[in-house]
Design an enzyme around this catalytic site. Sequence first.
Site, PDB file in Angstrom:
ATOM      1  N   SER A 115       0.099 -18.479  -5.619  1.00 21.19           N
ATOM      2  CA  SER A 115      -0.446 -17.135  -5.743  1.00 21.19           C
ATOM      3  C   SER A 115      -0.256 -16.617  -7.155  1.00 21.19           C
ATOM      4  O   SER A 115       0.708 -16.999  -7.849  1.00 21.19           O
ATOM      5  CB  SER A 115       0.309 -16.235  -4.758  1.00 21.19           C
ATOM      6  N   TYR A 130       8.687 -12.557  -0.907  1.00 21.64           N
ATOM      7  CA  TYR A 130       7.471 -13.370  -0.744  1.00 21.64           C
ATOM      8  C   TYR A 130       7.117 -14.049  -2.069  1.00 21.64           C
ATOM      9  O   TYR A 130       6.883 -15.262  -2.132  1.00 21.64           O
ATOM     10  CB  TYR A 130       6.291 -12.502  -0.260  1.00 21.64           C
ATOM     11  N   LYS A 180       6.989 -18.248  -3.502  1.00 22.70           N
ATOM     12  CA  LYS A 180       5.913 -18.979  -4.204  1.00 22.70           C
ATOM     13  C   LYS A 180       6.446 -19.590  -5.502  1.00 22.70           C
ATOM     14  O   LYS A 180       6.150 -20.752  -5.819  1.00 22.70           O
ATOM     15  CB  LYS A 180       4.726 -18.044  -4.469  1.00 22.70           C
ATOM     16  N   PHE A 213      -5.879 -15.526  -6.570  1.00 22.45           N
ATOM     17  CA  PHE A 213      -5.861 -14.102  -6.885  1.00 22.45           C
ATOM     18  C   PHE A 213      -6.083 -13.336  -5.563  1.00 22.45           C
ATOM     19  O   PHE A 213      -5.300 -13.517  -4.654  1.00 22.45           O
ATOM     20  CB  PHE A 213      -6.814 -13.807  -8.059  1.00 22.45           C
ATOM     21  N   ASN A 238      -3.745  -5.155   3.003  1.00 24.62           N
ATOM     22  CA  ASN A 238      -4.728  -5.483   1.964  1.00 24.62           C
ATOM     23  C   ASN A 238      -5.939  -4.565   2.015  1.00 24.62           C
ATOM     24  O   ASN A 238      -6.303  -4.044   3.057  1.00 24.62           O
ATOM     25  CB  ASN A 238      -5.165  -6.944   2.094  1.00 24.62           C
ATOM     26  N   ARG A 279       1.303   3.123  -4.699  1.00 30.28           N
ATOM     27  CA  ARG A 279       2.097   2.306  -3.773  1.00 30.28           C
ATOM     28  C   ARG A 279       3.159   1.595  -4.598  1.00 30.28           C
ATOM     29  O   ARG A 279       2.834   1.009  -5.644  1.00 30.28           O
ATOM     30  CB  ARG A 279       1.147   1.289  -3.114  1.00 30.28           C
TER      31      ARG A 279
END
Length: 341
Positions: free
Chosen positions: A125, A150, A154, A179, A200, A296
């Site tokens: 990612s 998370y 990765k 992306f 999302n 956010r």
Amino acid sequence: MKILITGGAGFIGSHTILEILEHTDWTPISLDSFINSEPRTFDRIKDITGTEVKNYALDLRNLEDCRQVFEENEFAGILHFAALKAVGESVQKPLLYYQNNIQGLLNLIDLQMEYGVPHHIYSSSCTVYGSAKELPVSESTPSGQAESPYGWTKVMSEEILKDIALSSESLNVLALRYFNPVGAHSSGKLGELPKGVPNNLVPYITQTAVGVREKLTIHGDDYETRDGTCLRDYIHVTDIASAHLAAMKHLLEGKQRAPFDFINLGSGIGVTVKEAVDAFIKVNQVHLNYAIGPRRSGDVAAIYADNTKALSVLGWKPIRDLDEMMRSAWKWQQELGRQSL
Ligand code: UDP
């Protein structure tokens, strides 16, 4: 030729299975525990292609259970999608994320080495770039500064794969750094199935338009971007899927020079949240209830890909534009109605 797809019922895994069935003579075999997906996905794949895909409903956290998959099949390569991916949840439940994404990977690699499967495409990612200072981000942009458990899974997974591939005589690994994958299959019969309230943007938009959510909140319009909202690189899931075919062919044909490599998968185009919302409304001619809210936490202002390495190494480039992403996402939401996982 059999290819193992872990997470075959997930968003990108299922679209990749479709691409494989539509464009190759490979046999995809899936391993998906349905922890974050549903068995009906395989019925949907059968509706579209006429092919029943074999799935092992096993959990990669249990190596001995998964041995059966390798005992019963000889694989030419592995596409490893199975992982948890909700940033916020990973902050609440880091152990769950490390167990799924790291322990699962270690078990898979252990079996892959034992059974001599030479090729591994890993779902990475752009989160590995963290908050990049220079845009667009290319593969030479420094990585390794993740901002959530998370993201760390990765970063760590890439490191683990690199170390193991470099020490092995026979393992080739290619990490693909996605992306923002969005959209759905052109038939409208397969798409993303988020669990609970979507984090999302695009599933939130479509669920709002269909009436599952009351209102979309745009998280902040005071960023230093052209309209104040965050800028991202949205890429059609079918383009992401086709990149996996190109990547696997690249490994199968022995074209990867080093045992480990990584490539960005993005459209190369930055789109703001407002532009994404406007495109959705315009292309689908539907009303969308939305309002501007506060930022956010954890959001970076802007990130988009330099995707030239994918073209030069894999001969791959995305062909579906933002309108197509929004059209297909809406078609899928209409098929789904008010259902969620
Ligand atoms: N976003 C938003 N409202 C939502 C969900 C997302 O404004 O309900 C914004 C979010 O702040 C970010 C962009 O949309 O700027 C993409 O967010 P997403 O969670 O889809 O992807 P990521 O944060 O991983 O890039």
